[in-house]
Design an enzyme around this catalytic site. Structure first.
Site, PDB file in Angstrom:
ATOM      1  CG  ASP A  90      -2.461  -0.143  -2.760  1.00  0.00           C
ATOM      2  OD1 ASP A  90      -2.548   0.965  -2.108  1.00  0.00           O
ATOM      3  OD2 ASP A  90      -3.289  -1.004  -2.360  1.00  0.00           O
TER       4      ASP A  90
ATOM      5  CB  SER B   4      -0.956  -0.009   1.343  1.00  0.00           C
ATOM      6  OG  SER B   4      -1.954   0.983   1.226  1.00  0.00           O
ATOM      7  CG  HIS B   5       0.107   3.619   3.119  1.00  0.00           C
ATOM      8  ND1 HIS B   5      -0.954   2.736   3.371  1.00  0.00           N
ATOM      9  CD2 HIS B   5       0.465   3.928   4.341  1.00  0.00           C
ATOM     10  CE1 HIS B   5      -0.875   2.371   4.716  1.00  0.00           C
ATOM     11  NE2 HIS B   5      -0.023   2.930   5.289  1.00  0.00           N
TER      12      HIS B   5
ATOM     13  CG  ASP C 285      -5.958   0.984  -1.489  1.00  0.00           C
ATOM     14  OD1 ASP C 285      -5.095   1.894  -1.146  1.00  0.00           O
ATOM     15  OD2 ASP C 285      -5.938  -0.107  -0.762  1.00  0.00           O
ATOM     16  NE  ARG C 286      -4.156   4.001   3.079  1.00  0.00           N
ATOM     17  CZ  ARG C 286      -3.676   3.956   4.114  1.00  0.00           C
ATOM     18  NH1 ARG C 286      -3.320   5.285   4.764  1.00  0.00           N
ATOM     19  NH2 ARG C 286      -3.818   2.866   4.969  1.00  0.00           N
TER      20      ARG C 286
ATOM     21  CG  ASP D 172      -2.585   4.055  -1.414  1.00  0.00           C
ATOM     22  OD1 ASP D 172      -3.198   4.367  -2.529  1.00  0.00           O
ATOM     23  OD2 ASP D 172      -2.588   3.414  -0.604  1.00  0.00           O
TER      24      ASP D 172
ATOM     25  CE  LYS E 211      -7.684   2.046   1.840  1.00  0.00           C
ATOM     26  NZ  LYS E 211      -7.365   0.813   2.378  1.00  0.00           N
TER      27      LYS E 211
HETATM   28  C1  G16 Z   1      -5.385  -0.788   5.048  1.00  0.00           C
HETATM   29  C2  G16 Z   1      -6.650  -1.225   5.150  1.00  0.00           C
HETATM   30  C3  G16 Z   1      -7.830  -0.143   5.559  1.00  0.00           C
HETATM   31  C4  G16 Z   1      -7.208   0.487   6.887  1.00  0.00           C
HETATM   32  C5  G16 Z   1      -5.893   0.744   6.886  1.00  0.00           C
HETATM   33  C6  G16 Z   1      -5.233   1.257   8.056  1.00  0.00           C
HETATM   34  O1  G16 Z   1      -5.288   0.125   4.263  1.00  0.00           O
HETATM   35  O2  G16 Z   1      -7.123  -1.700   3.984  1.00  0.00           O
HETATM   36  O3  G16 Z   1      -9.193  -0.738   5.528  1.00  0.00           O
HETATM   37  O4  G16 Z   1      -8.206   1.423   7.255  1.00  0.00           O
HETATM   38  O5  G16 Z   1      -5.007  -0.330   6.556  1.00  0.00           O
HETATM   39  O6  G16 Z   1      -5.272   0.388   9.009  1.00  0.00           O
HETATM   40  P1  G16 Z   1      -4.438   0.535  10.491  1.00  0.00           P
HETATM   41  O7  G16 Z   1      -4.882   1.723  11.187  1.00  0.00           O
HETATM   42  O8  G16 Z   1      -4.673  -0.806  10.923  1.00  0.00           O
HETATM   43  O9  G16 Z   1      -3.080   0.734  10.111  1.00  0.00           O
HETATM   44  P2  G16 Z   1      -4.163   0.171   3.057  1.00  0.00           P
HETATM   45  O10 G16 Z   1      -4.424   1.585   2.193  1.00  0.00           O
HETATM   46  O11 G16 Z   1      -3.041   0.364   3.962  1.00  0.00           O
HETATM   47  O12 G16 Z   1      -4.495  -0.958   2.292  1.00  0.00           O
END
Ligand code: G16
Length: 543
Positions: free
Chosen positions: A279, A113-114, A281-282, A277, A376
């Site tokens: 990947d 992800s990010h 999705d954000r 971000d 997302k």
């Molecule tokens: C992931 C999940 C999201 C979640 C986020 C933050 O996002 O897909 O649903 O809100 O992590 O999670 P945490 O607060 O547990 O770090 P991504 O964009 O990293 O895949």
């Protein structure tokens, strides 16, 4: 037969967090580490055999190596057809869409992800199931159990797949189809939004700046915003995906995309400023002169979505994760819509979406999406905002101030304490958990604690229960303090503290977020004592 069964050693640390398995690249580079996790998926999810599997990633360092391994292991494990994005590239929402439109049995999304990328950065894998959503907790638990005892994996040895050549290739009985990474995703967005209207808006002088942060959305944003919607070339910045994301941190928020806030504050700022971000999705949304918090963005889209083509038949329901501010609840109430509060993690929205009880959902962590996919979707949120600006003829500033005047304003901030020793983080959370019962009824200034508990969630569709999903101190509708441990960090433990304050009176809508939340921050400090107990002077990141 070139399919070989090779020995591996089990790894004890392959437990999926909030969104899949995330570790340092160096961890993934250990012998058979990736193979072990993938084989656990193939062994547990037997529905994949003889079916279609989607594979793609965000282009970060180690992506190609991992994708080649995943493709060869899919062929070694009896997958009938593998669909891969060209060059191994697929954004997370694009992969989810491909699973849906190809009726695939699942998908492997190679991304952290990010989180930063590069040889010293992070890598990760998410396994998504048929329908496009993230694997539910029961399934990831079974995969984790299997990963701890594996002693062999199956792979098509010597596989030479050309990830850049569009079209079909074969590995034994498995067809490997390399497809354009953007085509189907762009078609999906066209079916949801009024591209004519957005194009007109650009022609009439509407301006956007989208920052792809050298991550996966560059090609998607260029195709849609520039080629299809006619925005000027300069509208997409940092559009070339790089293996190390250009050394940056593609986490679009007020810290890592501070330059966008600065741009928004210039006199000649574009009408809409946005980023996505690693990947894709954000999303982060800003207008001229202001930042729209993710919770506000969700609420404002909820108030306007039924004016856009894909949503004209009305919204089924709305949802947010527990720590996300309750702005969307106010819109849901005013419009008589169902509103759900789920644990953090996109997978918790999936059952509601599948049961047709949800159209729009979002999280404070810069995630927003709708029933069109099961992840997302960063660019979707940007296009939704562009379409709202085009259809209303209003500015982001007008949309926001009219929204707050009608529904009230939720001031909101998140404080992250990153990379704490795990025992310290657990100690802080345990201590607050133990004091929660004594807080109910407590008076803090004008606010009274109406509820203080640990959030647990019973899925309204299948009855499954998720416990220990964050501690919350609720002051009626007026305010909340929330504390939870992150599930996505790769080093130590991260504590997140969330502060939310709701105001309705006209003379209280124009405060700065810092001023509005200062009294709540003081109460949180008194009750939780994070700085003192962690030995830190303050949070690592404030967003
Ligand atoms: C992931 C999940 C999201 C979640 C986020 C933050 O996002 O897909 O649903 O809100 O992590 O999670 P945490 O607060 O547990 O770090 P991504 O964009 O990293 O895949």
């Amino acid at each position: 037969m070139p399919v070989r069964v090779l020995p591996t050693q089990p790894y004890p640390d392959q437990k999926s967090g909030t969104a899949g398995l995330r570790k340092k690249v160096t961890v993934f580079q250990q012998p058979h580490y990736l193979e072990n996790f993938l084989q656990a998926i193939f062994d547990v999810e037997t529905t994949l055999h003889g079916c279609t599997l989607i594979i793609g990633g965000d282009g970060r360092y180690h992506n190609r190596v991992a994708i080649r391994t995943a493709v060869a292991m899919a062929a070694g494990n009896g997958i009938a057809k593998v669909i891969v994005g060209q060059g191994g590239i697929l954004s997370t929402p694009a992969a989810s869409n491909l699973i849906r439109i190809h009726d695939a049995a699942g998908g492997l999304l190679l991304t952290a992800s990010h989180n930063p990328a590069g040889p010293d950065g992070d890598f990760g894998i998410k396994f998504n199931i048929a329908g496009g959503g993230q694997a539910p907790e029961a399934l990831t638990g079974r995969i984790f159990d299997a990963s701890k005892t594996l002693s062999r994996y199956r792979i098509f040895e010597g596989a030479a797949v050309d990830l850049d050549r569009l079209g079909s290739q074969t590995l034994g009985d498995t067809v490997i189809e390399v497809i354009d990474s953007v085509d189907d995703y762009a078609k999906l967005q066209q079916s949801l939004f009024d591209f004519e209207q957005i194009r007109d808006w650009f022609t009439r002088g509407g301006r956007i700046c989208f920052d792809a942060m050298h991550a996966v959305t560059g090609p998607y944003a260029r195709r849609i915003l520039i080629e299809q919607l006619g925005a000027p070339e300069s509208s997409v910045i940092n559009a070339i995906p790089l293996e190390d994301f250009g050394g940056g941190h593609p986490d679009p928020n007020l810290i890592y995309a501070k330059h966008l806030l600065e741009l928004a504050m210039t006199p000649d700022a574009p009408d809409l400023i946005a980023a996505s971000d690693g990947d894709g999705d954000r999303n982060m949304i800003l207008g001229r002169g202001l930042f729209i918090s993710p919770g506000d963005s969700l609420a404002m889209l909820a108030a306007h979505l039924d004016r856009l083509p894909g949503y004209k038949s009305g919204l089924k329901g709305l949802a947010r994760s527990m720590p996300t501010c309750r702005a969307v609840d106010v819109v849901a109430k005013a419009r008589g819509l169902e509103c759900h509060e789920t644990p953090t993690g996109w997978k918790f929205f999936a059952n509601l979406l599948d049961a047709n009880r949800l159209t729009l959902c979002g999280e404070e962590s810069f995630g927003t999406s709708s029933s069109h996919t099961r992840e997302k979707d960063g660019l979707w949120a940007v296009l939704a905002w562009a379409n709202v600006l085009a259809v209303t003829g209003k500015s982001v500033q007008q949309i926001a101030s009219e929204h707050w005047a009608q529904y009230g304003r939720h001031y909101y901030v998140r404080h992250d304490y990153d990379e704490l020793p795990t025992a310290t983080a657990n100690g802080i959370v345990d201590r607050l958990r133990n004091t929660l019962p004594s807080l109910v009824g407590g008076q803090f200034g004008d606010w009274t604690v109406t509820q203080a508990d640990e959030f647990s969630y019973t899925d309204p569709v299948d009855g499954s229960v998720a416990t220990a999903q964050g501690l919350r101190i609720v002051f009626g509708d007026a305010a909340r303090i929330i504390l939870r441990l992150s599930g996505t960090g790769t080093e130590g433990a991260t504590i997140r503290l969330y502060l939310e304050r709701y105001e309705r009176a006209a003379d209280r809508l124009g405060w700065t977020t810092t001023d509005a939340l200062a009294p709540l921050a003081a109460i949180a400090d008194q009750l939780i004592r994070i700085n003192e107990l962690s030995g830190r002077e303050g949070p690592s990141v404030v967003t």
